[in-house]
Scaffold this motif. Structure first.
Motif, mmCIF file in Angstrom:
data_model
loop_
_atom_site.group_PDB
_atom_site.id
_atom_site.type_symbol
_atom_site.label_atom_id
_atom_site.label_comp_id
_atom_site.label_asym_id
_atom_site.label_seq_id
_atom_site.Cartn_x
_atom_site.Cartn_y
_atom_site.Cartn_z
ATOM 1 N N SER A 88 0.813 -1.216 0.000
ATOM 2 C CA SER A 88 0.000 0.000 0.000
ATOM 3 C C SER A 88 0.846 1.265 0.000
ATOM 4 C CB SER A 88 -0.938 0.014 1.214
ATOM 5 O OG SER A 88 -0.190 -0.044 2.423
ATOM 6 N N LEU A 89 2.117 1.172 0.426
ATOM 7 C CA LEU A 89 2.979 2.346 0.407
ATOM 8 C C LEU A 89 3.572 2.608 -0.967
ATOM 9 C CD1 LEU A 89 2.675 2.075 3.496
ATOM 10 C CD2 LEU A 89 5.046 2.835 3.690
ATOM 11 N N GLY A 90 3.509 1.633 -1.834
ATOM 12 C CA GLY A 90 3.936 1.842 -3.209
ATOM 13 C C GLY A 90 5.434 1.888 -3.416
ATOM 14 N N VAL A 91 6.218 1.520 -2.400
ATOM 15 C CA VAL A 91 7.670 1.559 -2.522
ATOM 16 C C VAL A 91 8.270 0.669 -1.442
ATOM 17 C CG1 VAL A 91 7.987 3.532 -0.970
ATOM 18 C CG2 VAL A 91 9.657 3.126 -2.799
ATOM 19 N N GLU A 92 9.405 0.116 -1.695
ATOM 20 C CA GLU A 92 10.124 -0.659 -0.687
ATOM 21 C C GLU A 92 11.033 0.293 0.090
ATOM 22 O OE1 GLU A 92 11.298 -2.770 1.899
ATOM 23 O OE2 GLU A 92 10.233 -4.083 0.460
ATOM 24 N N LEU A 93 10.862 0.339 1.428
ATOM 25 C CA LEU A 93 11.602 1.287 2.257
ATOM 26 C C LEU A 93 12.907 0.734 2.794
ATOM 27 C CD1 LEU A 93 8.747 2.977 4.349
ATOM 28 C CD2 LEU A 93 9.973 3.901 2.371
ATOM 29 N N GLN A 94 13.248 -0.495 2.489
ATOM 30 C CA GLN A 94 14.472 -1.071 3.033
ATOM 31 C C GLN A 94 15.684 -0.220 2.643
ATOM 32 O OE1 GLN A 94 15.285 -5.139 1.905
ATOM 33 N NE2 GLN A 94 16.663 -5.448 3.649
ATOM 34 N N GLY A 95 16.410 0.237 3.662
ATOM 35 C CA GLY A 95 17.606 1.035 3.439
ATOM 36 C C GLY A 95 17.359 2.465 3.016
ATOM 37 N N LYS A 96 16.112 2.933 3.061
ATOM 38 C CA LYS A 96 15.782 4.263 2.538
ATOM 39 C C LYS A 96 15.559 5.319 3.613
ATOM 40 C CE LYS A 96 15.795 2.517 -1.613
ATOM 41 N NZ LYS A 96 16.995 2.710 -2.467
ATOM 42 N N LEU A 97 15.608 4.949 4.887
ATOM 43 C CA LEU A 97 15.277 5.881 5.962
ATOM 44 C C LEU A 97 16.496 6.146 6.834
ATOM 45 C CD1 LEU A 97 11.823 4.380 7.021
ATOM 46 C CD2 LEU A 97 12.293 6.158 5.321
ATOM 47 N N ASP A 98 16.712 7.407 7.165
ATOM 48 C CA ASP A 98 17.858 7.821 7.966
ATOM 49 C C ASP A 98 17.372 8.181 9.369
ATOM 50 O OD1 ASP A 98 20.104 8.888 9.108
ATOM 51 O OD2 ASP A 98 20.475 10.392 7.546
ATOM 52 N N PHE A 99 17.522 7.267 10.321
ATOM 53 C CA PHE A 99 17.030 7.499 11.677
ATOM 54 C C PHE A 99 17.969 8.385 12.494
ATOM 55 C CE2 PHE A 99 14.516 3.983 10.275
ATOM 56 C CZ PHE A 99 13.294 4.172 10.900
ATOM 57 N N SER A 100 19.091 8.757 11.928
ATOM 58 C CA SER A 100 19.950 9.736 12.599
ATOM 59 C C SER A 100 19.483 11.156 12.321
ATOM 60 C CB SER A 100 21.404 9.580 12.137
ATOM 61 O OG SER A 100 21.564 10.026 10.793
ATOM 62 N N GLN A 101 18.453 11.283 11.475
ATOM 63 C CA GLN A 101 17.915 12.594 11.111
ATOM 64 C C GLN A 101 16.394 12.526 11.182
ATOM 65 O OE1 GLN A 101 19.628 15.350 10.499
ATOM 66 N NE2 GLN A 101 21.699 14.460 10.477
ATOM 67 N N VAL A 102 15.865 12.714 12.395
ATOM 68 C CA VAL A 102 14.419 12.593 12.611
ATOM 69 C C VAL A 102 13.892 13.895 13.199
ATOM 70 C CG1 VAL A 102 12.599 11.383 13.897
ATOM 71 C CG2 VAL A 102 14.517 10.103 12.922
ATOM 72 N N ARG A 142 6.430 15.740 22.373
ATOM 73 C CA ARG A 142 7.376 15.923 23.478
ATOM 74 C C ARG A 142 7.435 14.675 24.348
ATOM 75 N NH1 ARG A 142 5.235 20.228 26.594
ATOM 76 N NH2 ARG A 142 3.989 20.899 24.813
ATOM 77 N N ALA A 143 6.293 13.999 24.500
ATOM 78 C CA ALA A 143 6.288 12.739 25.251
ATOM 79 C C ALA A 143 7.135 11.694 24.539
ATOM 80 C CB ALA A 143 4.856 12.246 25.421
ATOM 81 N N ALA A 144 6.988 11.588 23.207
ATOM 82 C CA ALA A 144 7.792 10.622 22.452
ATOM 83 C C ALA A 144 9.281 10.892 22.658
ATOM 84 C CB ALA A 144 7.433 10.697 20.970
ATOM 85 N N TYR A 145 9.671 12.146 22.553
ATOM 86 C CA TYR A 145 11.080 12.530 22.731
ATOM 87 C C TYR A 145 11.584 12.131 24.113
ATOM 88 C CZ TYR A 145 15.117 15.700 23.084
ATOM 89 O OH TYR A 145 16.374 16.235 23.267
ATOM 90 N N ASN A 146 10.778 12.369 25.134
ATOM 91 C CA ASN A 146 11.204 12.062 26.497
ATOM 92 C C ASN A 146 11.153 10.569 26.804
ATOM 93 O OD1 ASN A 146 11.777 14.609 28.273
ATOM 94 N ND2 ASN A 146 10.127 15.180 26.887
ATOM 95 N N PHE A 187 16.797 12.636 17.431
ATOM 96 C CA PHE A 187 15.737 13.620 17.209
ATOM 97 C C PHE A 187 16.388 14.984 17.057
ATOM 98 C CE2 PHE A 187 13.515 10.213 19.498
ATOM 99 C CZ PHE A 187 12.421 10.027 18.659
ATOM 100 N N ARG A 188 16.363 15.505 15.845
ATOM 101 C CA ARG A 188 17.056 16.754 15.546
ATOM 102 C C ARG A 188 16.224 17.989 15.847
ATOM 103 N NH1 ARG A 188 22.529 15.718 14.536
ATOM 104 N NH2 ARG A 188 22.640 13.633 13.649
ATOM 105 N N ALA A 189 14.881 17.847 15.816
ATOM 106 C CA ALA A 189 14.053 19.041 15.953
ATOM 107 C C ALA A 189 12.609 18.660 16.239
ATOM 108 C CB ALA A 189 14.129 19.883 14.676
ATOM 109 N N GLY A 238 17.912 19.894 24.633
ATOM 110 C CA GLY A 238 18.835 19.034 23.913
ATOM 111 C C GLY A 238 18.526 18.877 22.442
ATOM 112 N N THR A 239 17.483 19.559 21.963
ATOM 113 C CA THR A 239 17.156 19.512 20.535
ATOM 114 C C THR A 239 16.574 20.858 20.121
ATOM 115 O OG1 THR A 239 16.049 18.216 18.807
ATOM 116 C CG2 THR A 239 14.778 18.666 20.797
ATOM 117 N N ALA A 240 16.616 21.162 18.821
ATOM 118 C CA ALA A 240 15.994 22.385 18.329
ATOM 119 C C ALA A 240 14.482 22.272 18.512
ATOM 120 C CB ALA A 240 16.341 22.607 16.865
ATOM 121 N N TRP A 241 13.857 23.377 18.932
ATOM 122 C CA TRP A 241 12.426 23.348 19.244
ATOM 123 C C TRP A 241 11.808 24.694 18.901
ATOM 124 C CZ3 TRP A 241 9.326 26.255 22.535
ATOM 125 C CH2 TRP A 241 8.080 25.729 22.865
#
Length: 668
Positions: free
Chosen positions: A137-151, A164-168, A187-189, A214-217
């Motif tokens: 349903s997403l129409g694309v294979e996401l394997q290797g396509k996401l950068d979790f160091s930039q969220v 804010r709860a997720a971040y904490n 979490f960059r921002a 600790g992050t841009a807000w």
């Protein structure tokens, strides 16, 4: 039911994904959007009326209703961000979370559940990124396509406290989430629109007040917000100014948009929450049935700038200039409305030096030395809008008023005694926060004054005019309340002329320009990280703003049609986790009205006499009825015949429902 998210109701993992058409070979930064509280079933069109909540508990809507696509309302931003290489995941929190005010006692308004839902989506995305198997349903294979160091995260309304709860949750000690999410997350921002704050009980471990240190807000505050009409999103900013240990030090900002309401930043929230604006022009037209293009422009410009500046391997810091009041706002905004900005490079003591926070008795600087004053009246106190019961008691300001403009009318805050001074030569800017106290002055003219550095030997630097760095007007607000939001003025130290910055004693404010006035002055600080452009021009030197007289007036929407107390009954004892088996017994008070109780991010409150109760639900999803849960001991102490009223949080909203007086003998 997913215990990782919510233990009392079934939830779903449902989202809309926006992405570049061609993902290529490199991983892409990830943004997660989270909507706020709203109806989950709607009927009609232009505008659709989202007055039913059946989907929340059953996963279906009544005949003639559609499931409210709350998560699709940010496509105008998500599509543009996707065109710049981001993968944007807009979460639908309808099932089990949205349209509820009766969650577990530790999380009654489900904002912690919202945070866990965000992390659960990141967990699932990380599994697809690591192992493949992305749904067709997403129409694309996401394997290797996401950068979790930039969220990056964006939350609207209760979604703001939710992100804010997720971040904490992710960063708390012994958190299970770093193990559940297969790739380490940075979490960059975090960006929030009209968020709630403080909807968690003070006993909720581990964090009753959620910050984003600790992050841009950044927070966008709609000046005519009729839902979160306290503009509670300013409170996290105020709190984070008082975290000198912030690591790493990251910028924080406020973006207060004149004329904006709460709902129209989500295109699926098709009815305005606001009765109008006081002292300025609203951005939506009376004949504009769905949303406001002008308001969306302010959301698009701010969110695009924020995420492009702070998230992604190719993030460009120059886009943060939209939040920094040292720089001009772009014409795309100033042609639409006025925006007041608050900004700090960080509260970290390695970046900022606190001169004055007005947290000592009058006449005393924050560092314990005597201040100087002449021709003014000053007290140290809280600031309306910035203060709300226990949520923000520590944000103080100097409440200063004067009746005669003169070079002898002054306030000088001193952080050393006479004859001594501080070396501030390593700093770049003097930062202050201020607002008018009232709107008695001409709304088209700025309050102005002179500012100087006071030196150890008693001499003074050259003076600068406040109006070159901040346009101080208002306050304005919604039809029932004005908002003296503290905005920032940032003055390059070089603007004070040739002066010895090695022995600076304090800062002098001279009320020599505006004939009389009253301001809140707060958070006088120095910052050391600013890099000025080669040809710096003070931000307000050439900027003008549209000015409007009031197009709203204080009103009280008192609803009485069809109001009835339908039943007062003993609640069944709790059977699960939720309210805990050993919880005190409760009384349920069921109310009915002909005018729907709107589903808002501010929670409905039952007032009996002078006591308030905030745990409620809509039986069978019908928002014409509401059932409040009252502890049996509180019901017993209530006096028969006391007035019964329903309102939303702090009586800030114009809506109020009045019922017949309490008839205790009808308890069954």
């Amino acid at each position: 039911m997913d215990p990782d998210v919510e233990t009392t109701q079934a939830t779903e993992l449902w989202a809309q994904v926006y992405r570049p058409e061609n993902l290529g070979d490199s991983p892409h930064p990830v943004l997660v959007f989270l909507h706020g509280n709203h109806g989950t079933c709607g009927t009609g069109s232009n505008p659709r009326q989202d007055y039913n909540c059946d989907y929340t508990r059953t996963g279906t809507c009544p005949s003639g209703y559609v499931v409210t696509p709350n998560h699709l309302g940010y496509a105008y931003v998500a599509e543009r961000l996707a065109s710049h290489g981001y993968v944007v995941v807009s979460v639908n929190a309808n099932r089990g979370i949205t349209c509820r005010n009766d969650g577990p006692s530790s999380d009654p308004y489900l904002n912690l559940s919202r945070g866990r839902l965000v992390l659960k989506h990141l967990q699932r995305l990380s599994e697809w990124n690591a192992n493949g198997g992305t749904p067709a349903s997403l129409g694309v294979e996401l394997q290797g396509k996401l950068d979790f160091s930039q969220v990056g995260l964006m939350g609207h309304s209760r979604g703001g406290e939710g992100v804010r709860a997720a971040y904490n949750f992710y960063r708390e000690a012994n958190s299970p989430w770093p193990a559940k999410i297969l790739s380490p997350v940075s979490f960059r921002a975090l960006f929030e629109i009209g968020p709630v704050d403080g909807q968690l009980p003070s006993t909720t471990p581990p964090f009753p007040r959620l910050n984003a240190d600790g992050t841009a807000w950044s927070v966008l505050l709609p000046m005519c917000d009729g839902d979160v009409s306290t503009l509670a999103g300013i409170w996290p900013y105020d709190r984070m100014l008082r975290i000198p240990t912030e690591t790493p030090g990251k910028q924080k900002s406020t973006f207060t948009v004149w004329g904006a309401n709460h709902n129209f930043y989500n295109t699926e929230w098709q009815e305005t929450d606001s009765g109008g604006c006081a002292g300025h022009a609203k951005l939506w037209e009376n004949d504009e049935s769905v949303g406001s293009e002008k308001q969306r422009t302010t959301g698009l410009a701010s969110m695009m700038g924020f995420f492009r500046a702070n998230v992604g391997p190719n993030a460009e810091a120059k886009y943060n200039q939209i939040f920094n009041p040292m720089f001009e706002l772009p014409a795309v905004l100033t042609n639409v409305t006025r925006v007041d900005r608050g900004y700090t490079d960080s509260s970290s003591s390695s970046i900022t030096n606190v001169i004055e926070d007005f947290n000592q008795p009058v006449g005393t600087n924050s560092h314990g030395t005597p201040n100087d004053a002449a021709g003014i009246t000053i007290t140290h106190n809280t600031v309306p809008t910035h203060y709300n019961k226990a949520n923000n008691p520590d944000q103080k300001a100097g409440l200063i008023s004067w009746q005669t403009a003169s070079t002898e009318t002054l306030f000088q805050t001193n952080w050393t005694v006479a004859g001594e001074g501080q070396d501030i030569s390593s700093y770049k800017t003097l930062d202050i926060r201020l607002s008018r106290q009232n709107s008695s002055l001409n709304p088209a003219e700025d309050t102005d004054l002179s500012i100087q550095l006071a030196l150890a030997d008693g001499s003074l630097s050259s003076a600068v005019s406040l109006k070159n760095y901040a346009s101080v007007r208002g306050p304005v607000g919604g039809v029932n309340n004005l908002h003296p939001i503290l905005q920032s003025a940032r003055i390059p130290l070089s603007d004070f002329g040739t002066v010895a910055l090695t022995k600076v004693r304090g800062v002098r404010f001279v009320f020599d320009k505006t004939a009389s006035g009253a301001i809140y002055l707060g958070n006088v600080r120095l910052s050391n990280v600013v890099t000025l452009p080669a040809s710096f021009t003070p931000a307000l030197a050439t900027t003008t703003y549209p000015v409007s007289s009031a197009n709203g007036a204080p009103v009280n929407q008192i609803h009485t049609k069809g109001n009835a107390i339908k039943a007062i009954r003993r609640a069944a004892p709790p059977t699960s986790d939720a309210r805990a088996a050993d919880a005190p017994r409760s009384i349920e008070i069921e109310l009915e009205t002909a005018v729907n109780f709107p589903v808002r991010d501010a929670f409905p409150v039952l007032r009996i006499g002078e006591r308030d109760f905030g745990i409620s639900h809509h039986p069978n999803g019908d928002t014409r009825r509401i059932v409040f849960t009252v502890p049996e001991t509180d019901f017993a102490s209530a006096r028969n015949g006391e007035k019964v009223t329903v309102y939303y949080e702090e009586y800030e909203t114009s809506d109020r429902w009045e019922f017949s007086n309490l008839d205790k003998p009808t308890l069954r």
